[in-house]
Design a protein around this motif. Sequence first.
Motif, PDB file in Angstrom:
ATOM      1  N   UNK A 290       0.832  -1.202   0.000  1.00  0.00           N
ATOM      2  CA  UNK A 290       0.000   0.000   0.000  1.00  0.00           C
ATOM      3  C   UNK A 290       0.872   1.259   0.000  1.00  0.00           C
ATOM      4  N   UNK A 291       0.363   2.300  -0.606  1.00  0.00           N
ATOM      5  CA  UNK A 291       1.071   3.577  -0.721  1.00  0.00           C
ATOM      6  C   UNK A 291       1.479   4.130   0.651  1.00  0.00           C
ATOM      7  N   UNK A 292       2.780   4.457   0.778  1.00  0.00           N
ATOM      8  CA  UNK A 292       3.295   5.199   1.928  1.00  0.00           C
ATOM      9  C   UNK A 292       3.025   4.493   3.263  1.00  0.00           C
ATOM     10  N   UNK A 293       3.128   3.148   3.291  1.00  0.00           N
ATOM     11  CA  UNK A 293       2.862   2.434   4.542  1.00  0.00           C
ATOM     12  C   UNK A 293       3.541   1.067   4.514  1.00  0.00           C
ATOM     13  N   UNK A 294       3.552   0.409   5.671  1.00  0.00           N
ATOM     14  CA  UNK A 294       4.081  -0.958   5.757  1.00  0.00           C
ATOM     15  C   UNK A 294       2.925  -1.956   5.786  1.00  0.00           C
ATOM     16  N   UNK A 295       1.880  -1.674   5.003  1.00  0.00           N
ATOM     17  CA  UNK A 295       0.719  -2.551   4.902  1.00  0.00           C
ATOM     18  C   UNK A 295       0.731  -3.284   3.554  1.00  0.00           C
ATOM     19  N   UNK A 296       0.075  -4.441   3.536  1.00  0.00           N
ATOM     20  CA  UNK A 296      -0.192  -5.159   2.292  1.00  0.00           C
ATOM     21  C   UNK A 296      -1.664  -4.968   1.959  1.00  0.00           C
ATOM     22  N   UNK A 297      -1.936  -4.428   0.780  1.00  0.00           N
ATOM     23  CA  UNK A 297      -3.315  -4.225   0.341  1.00  0.00           C
ATOM     24  C   UNK A 297      -3.793  -5.421  -0.476  1.00  0.00           C
ATOM     25  N   UNK A 298      -5.080  -5.724  -0.360  1.00  0.00           N
ATOM     26  CA  UNK A 298      -5.723  -6.777  -1.155  1.00  0.00           C
ATOM     27  C   UNK A 298      -6.899  -6.149  -1.886  1.00  0.00           C
ATOM     28  N   UNK A 299      -6.768  -6.051  -3.213  1.00  0.00           N
ATOM     29  CA  UNK A 299      -7.818  -5.446  -4.039  1.00  0.00           C
ATOM     30  C   UNK A 299      -8.636  -6.554  -4.696  1.00  0.00           C
ATOM     31  N   UNK A 300      -9.913  -6.650  -4.334  1.00  0.00           N
ATOM     32  CA  UNK A 300     -10.810  -7.658  -4.892  1.00  0.00           C
ATOM     33  C   UNK A 300     -11.229  -7.219  -6.293  1.00  0.00           C
ATOM     34  N   UNK A 301     -10.848  -8.007  -7.309  1.00  0.00           N
ATOM     35  CA  UNK A 301     -11.118  -7.627  -8.698  1.00  0.00           C
ATOM     36  C   UNK A 301     -12.620  -7.575  -8.977  1.00  0.00           C
ATOM     37  N   UNK A 302     -13.375  -8.464  -8.367  1.00  0.00           N
ATOM     38  CA  UNK A 302     -14.823  -8.553  -8.639  1.00  0.00           C
ATOM     39  C   UNK A 302     -15.604  -7.454  -7.947  1.00  0.00           C
ATOM     40  N   UNK A 303     -15.403  -7.291  -6.641  1.00  0.00           N
ATOM     41  CA  UNK A 303     -16.189  -6.312  -5.876  1.00  0.00           C
ATOM     42  C   UNK A 303     -15.576  -4.926  -5.872  1.00  0.00           C
ATOM     43  N   UNK A 304     -14.323  -4.796  -6.345  1.00  0.00           N
ATOM     44  CA  UNK A 304     -13.583  -3.525  -6.364  1.00  0.00           C
ATOM     45  C   UNK A 304     -13.397  -2.958  -4.962  1.00  0.00           C
ATOM     46  N   UNK A 305     -13.305  -3.836  -3.953  1.00  0.00           N
ATOM     47  CA  UNK A 305     -13.089  -3.407  -2.577  1.00  0.00           C
ATOM     48  C   UNK A 305     -11.664  -3.690  -2.158  1.00  0.00           C
TER      49      UNK A 305
END
Length: 460
Positions: A290-305
């Motif tokens: 994730x931008x500017x952080x020590x997080x891992x983002x998970x982007x759901x392709x179907x729900x766009x969440x």
Amino acid sequence: MKLYIIILLCSLFRITRQLNQQDRCVCELTNKEKVFPHETLNSVNDEASKCSLKVTPQKALDLESLHFGLDFRLPQLLKDLSILENENDEALYGVVSLQVIENELIEIKNMVERLNKTTQGHNHITDESGRQLLHLRDELQELEQYDTLQVEKRRKDNMRLKRALDDCKNSNDLNTQPTIQPYGVCPHGKFVNITGPRFYSTGEAPSNYKYGGWGRDPKPASGKENWYWRVLLTVSNIYANNINFYSSLSSLTVGVKTPDNALIHPANPTTNTIQGPNVVLYGEALYYNCYNSYRVCRFNITSKTISDLQLPKDTRFNSKGNFCHLDQCYVYTDIDLATDESGVWVIYSTAQNFGNLVLSKVEEGDPPIINQTWHTSVYKQGVTNTFMACGILYATRYINKQIEEIFYSYDTLTGVEKFNLGIFIDKMCPDINFLNYSPVDKMLHIHCDSYMVSYEVLFE
């Protein structure tokens, strides 16, 4: 009484001294066994050593690599021809597709020529080695007659008994084997080498968009089994906010996207924007730093969440714990995502582990969670990239502009680290910014200087 004994002993001594040399007893030892032929044994050892030098695992691996290459190329060529027949508009698309097919035919022809030369050479070695082995067998059978105490016979019997016991034990282990294999147990066998490149193209990427990632979803939705994805870093070669999909390798080559392309956020960079090239797709979800952080983002392709996973607070991010070599570091590569047969992994470094690589298993969910973490003893900034295969972490280092070496591995099952793998990658460009293993087709996908490159992973 004592005087009598002394006189008797003196008399015996005189009689013994007076015996003639001819009256002495002499024994002769006759050996009825044949003299052991040491020269023959030495000759057998020499011939066996020469045979071992001629017949090596590497020669068999070279031949197998060419077969693997043809197995991959020919079905792909048939797919490309089928797509051309269905989608040919007799204009630009048809011309480009024909050019792609022509290039593939040239590569297949070159591979067939190399295969023929290699096969001829191996046939000669096989014939010569076969004759040597028959001769060695006859020599050894003759030498066995000197085994009068049957030591060798007993040894062979013991070996056969041991093999039978091992087979019995393995069959029992298979009956009690769990349905889910632990990390580090590879159904393909041991990772031994890579061959290629098998694919090399810029696709539709403009030359100023140098960095990104690409590959296939190891857990695709129905109907998307042959799809490819690509993410291009569009702002300062650091950030991205969308993912593109292609229905085949040919579509990826010529840049024909599907309508399923996903936009993560209209602004870039901003919260939840992709930061750095180390992204992966798994189970219809994109995982990234994730931008500017020590997080891992998970982007759901179907729900766009979007959901996220928090890494330890001392995780290095924002280009403070990059992949590096002596000449430079690859910016914003602090947090690396990887996929293998078991799912998604995240590789990073922490202050607590002195900047060494830390590996965590990411479990699917919304939000995702960390299941287990391993700490290694290899310094992250002494590594140029990492990837996972069968629960084993592999790391690369920069040798020169043409060669990259897979030098390190960490087995999550046993905790064993190895620093001397010696598996080399023939690079198509000097710096590799993205590297990931695809368990779908057992390919190693690389992104460097606008190019997408793939190599085939060979297992034992």
